[in-house]
Design a protein around this motif. Structure first.
Motif, PDB file in Angstrom:
ATOM      1  N   SER A 116       0.538  12.502   5.938  1.00  0.00           N
ATOM      2  CA  SER A 116       1.765  11.837   6.395  1.00  0.00           C
ATOM      3  C   SER A 116       1.502  10.389   6.820  1.00  0.00           C
ATOM      4  N   CYS A 117       0.337   9.839   6.427  1.00  0.00           N
ATOM      5  CA  CYS A 117      -0.007   8.475   6.845  1.00  0.00           C
ATOM      6  C   CYS A 117       0.888   7.439   6.150  1.00  0.00           C
ATOM      7  N   THR A 118       1.343   6.474   6.938  1.00  0.00           N
ATOM      8  CA  THR A 118       2.202   5.413   6.374  1.00  0.00           C
ATOM      9  C   THR A 118       1.650   4.023   6.719  1.00  0.00           C
ATOM     10  N   ARG A 119       0.332   3.950   6.980  1.00  0.00           N
ATOM     11  CA  ARG A 119      -0.239   2.657   7.395  1.00  0.00           C
ATOM     12  C   ARG A 119      -0.156   1.582   6.324  1.00  0.00           C
ATOM     13  N   CYS A 120      -0.139   1.961   5.057  1.00  0.00           N
ATOM     14  CA  CYS A 120      -0.021   0.969   3.974  1.00  0.00           C
ATOM     15  C   CYS A 120       1.311   1.228   3.278  1.00  0.00           C
ATOM     16  N   PRO A 121       2.405   0.619   3.762  1.00  0.00           N
ATOM     17  CA  PRO A 121       3.735   0.949   3.215  1.00  0.00           C
ATOM     18  C   PRO A 121       3.830   0.762   1.703  1.00  0.00           C
ATOM     19  N   HIS A 122       3.124  -0.262   1.149  1.00  0.00           N
ATOM     20  CA  HIS A 122       3.219  -0.479  -0.305  1.00  0.00           C
ATOM     21  C   HIS A 122       2.589   0.673  -1.075  1.00  0.00           C
ATOM     22  N   LEU A 123       1.547   1.294  -0.504  1.00  0.00           N
ATOM     23  CA  LEU A 123       0.912   2.426  -1.198  1.00  0.00           C
ATOM     24  C   LEU A 123       1.717   3.709  -0.981  1.00  0.00           C
ATOM     25  N   VAL A 124       2.355   3.806   0.167  1.00  0.00           N
ATOM     26  CA  VAL A 124       3.207   4.977   0.439  1.00  0.00           C
ATOM     27  C   VAL A 124       4.337   5.017  -0.591  1.00  0.00           C
TER      28      VAL A 124
ATOM     29  N   SER B  86       4.300   3.841  -3.619  1.00  0.00           N
ATOM     30  CA  SER B  86       3.889   4.055  -5.012  1.00  0.00           C
ATOM     31  C   SER B  86       3.137   5.370  -5.234  1.00  0.00           C
ATOM     32  N   ARG B  87       2.576   5.945  -4.176  1.00  0.00           N
ATOM     33  CA  ARG B  87       1.728   7.128  -4.397  1.00  0.00           C
ATOM     34  C   ARG B  87       2.566   8.365  -4.745  1.00  0.00           C
ATOM     35  N   THR B  88       1.953   9.257  -5.534  1.00  0.00           N
ATOM     36  CA  THR B  88       2.559  10.571  -5.746  1.00  0.00           C
ATOM     37  C   THR B  88       2.218  11.461  -4.569  1.00  0.00           C
TER      38      THR B  88
ATOM     39  N   VAL C 113     -13.010   6.209  -0.386  1.00  0.00           N
ATOM     40  CA  VAL C 113     -12.738   5.382   0.792  1.00  0.00           C
ATOM     41  C   VAL C 113     -11.229   5.350   1.031  1.00  0.00           C
ATOM     42  N   LEU C 114     -10.462   5.113  -0.034  1.00  0.00           N
ATOM     43  CA  LEU C 114      -9.003   5.040   0.083  1.00  0.00           C
ATOM     44  C   LEU C 114      -8.410   6.402  -0.275  1.00  0.00           C
ATOM     45  N   LYS C 115      -7.419   6.812   0.471  1.00  0.00           N
ATOM     46  CA  LYS C 115      -6.813   8.122   0.221  1.00  0.00           C
ATOM     47  C   LYS C 115      -5.533   8.030  -0.617  1.00  0.00           C
ATOM     48  N   CYS C 116      -5.085   6.810  -0.906  1.00  0.00           N
ATOM     49  CA  CYS C 116      -3.900   6.638  -1.760  1.00  0.00           C
ATOM     50  C   CYS C 116      -4.285   5.786  -2.964  1.00  0.00           C
ATOM     51  N   ARG C 117      -3.621   6.033  -4.081  1.00  0.00           N
ATOM     52  CA  ARG C 117      -3.903   5.226  -5.272  1.00  0.00           C
ATOM     53  C   ARG C 117      -3.414   3.791  -5.064  1.00  0.00           C
TER      54      ARG C 117
ATOM     55  N   GLN D  88     -10.356  -1.243   4.766  1.00  0.00           N
ATOM     56  CA  GLN D  88     -10.558  -1.273   6.222  1.00  0.00           C
ATOM     57  C   GLN D  88      -9.499  -0.448   6.929  1.00  0.00           C
ATOM     58  N   THR D  89      -8.271  -0.484   6.395  1.00  0.00           N
ATOM     59  CA  THR D  89      -7.175   0.265   7.013  1.00  0.00           C
ATOM     60  C   THR D  89      -7.421   1.770   6.915  1.00  0.00           C
ATOM     61  N   CYS D  90      -7.960   2.196   5.782  1.00  0.00           N
ATOM     62  CA  CYS D  90      -8.133   3.640   5.554  1.00  0.00           C
ATOM     63  C   CYS D  90      -9.480   4.173   6.037  1.00  0.00           C
ATOM     64  N   LEU D  91     -10.444   3.273   6.248  1.00  0.00           N
ATOM     65  CA  LEU D  91     -11.816   3.702   6.569  1.00  0.00           C
ATOM     66  C   LEU D  91     -11.916   4.668   7.761  1.00  0.00           C
TER      67      LEU D  91
END
Ligand code: SF4
Length: 248
Positions: A59-67, A69-71, A129-133, A152-155
């Motif tokens: 449920s992470c929304t720290r990177c709104p642009h990846l949220v 676009s991700r499936t 390292v990154l959990k979203c595409r 760095q945000t996802c680390l």
């Protein structure tokens, strides 16, 4: 313990509403699909820190642009008590659609490497390292490398994943994963094949399997295998003569 995808989506939308000034919404079609979706996601469990972390990531929304676009998020796969953990850079299109790291062509090569080492995907752990595409421009295909800011945000999630699993050895796959883990960008030919450390866990650096798919030179493949022999030695695993002489 598992709960339906719809519950998780609703709590993620509530979180977005609380943390931003935009009103989240979902179309009727998507809601209808979620009602029928067989997708099951981990619930938070106080007794299972890894599952709890997976639910947080989901449920992470720290990177709104990846949220946007991700499936789905791609947390990791394998044995939560693994001695050996592989870390790549980020999910690609195949991983984004299947929710599992390293399932495309590069993933199949990684699986072959793992099996030749005498393990299976089930008894090591594999994560990124990154959990979203990383998103790509509309209408384009292919993947892009994550940016230093995204990593760095996802680390912190990967740090906690490693702290929970406590592997004896980490393997970083490729220069981008190294940059995400260690915060430094260097030449792979100088970094690979030597022991480094991530928070006191021994870290071996080797080429990303996608590099081997692009560069079919036997000498490059042999280098990766020599790195894996060092890993086997460090783990105290027996190495057969066939393994010693193996070329990927
Ligand atoms: S990349 Fe990581 S930090 Fe960014 S939204 Fe995905 S899970 Fe969250």
């Amino acid at each position: 313990m598992l709960r339906p995808a719809l519950d998780i989506v609703v709590s993620a939308l509530e979180q977005i509403r609380e943390q931003s000034d935009r009103t989240p919404s979902a179309s009727r079609e998507i809601v209808a699909q979620l009602f029928q979706s067989p997708t099951r996601v981990p619930t938070q469990s106080r007794n299972d820190p890894l599952q709890q972390l997976a639910a947080e990531v989901f449920s992470c929304t720290r990177c709104p642009h990846l949220v946007r676009s991700r499936t789905q998020t791609v947390f990791g796969v394998g044995n939560p008590d693994a001695d050996l953990m592989f870390v790549g850079e980020a999910p690609g299109a195949d991983e984004d659609s299947q929710g599992e790291p390293f399932v495309g062509r590069a993933g199949q090569l990684l699986t072959r490497i793992i099996e030749t080492m005498g393990f299976s995907r089930e008894n090591v752990y594999i994560a990124n390292v990154l959990k979203c595409r990383p998103d790509t421009p509309a209408g384009t295909s292919g993947n892009r490398a994550p940016t230093p800011v995204e990593m760095q945000t996802c680390l912190p999630y990967l740090r906690r994943q490693i702290e929970t699993i406590q592997p004896k050895v980490l393997v970083a796959l490729g220069a981008v994963a190294v940059e995400g883990l260690l915060g430094t960008r260097g030449a792979m030919r100088e970094m690979r094949g030597r022991w480094h450390s991530f928070n006191e866990t021994p870290l071996m650096i080797t080429y990303h399997p996608a590099y081997l798919l692009r560069n079919q030179s036997p000498s490059e493949k042999r280098k990766v295998w020599e790195d894996m022999l060092l890993v086997l030695e460090r783990l105290g695993s027996p190495i057969s003569a066939r393994q010693r002489n193996y070329f990927l």
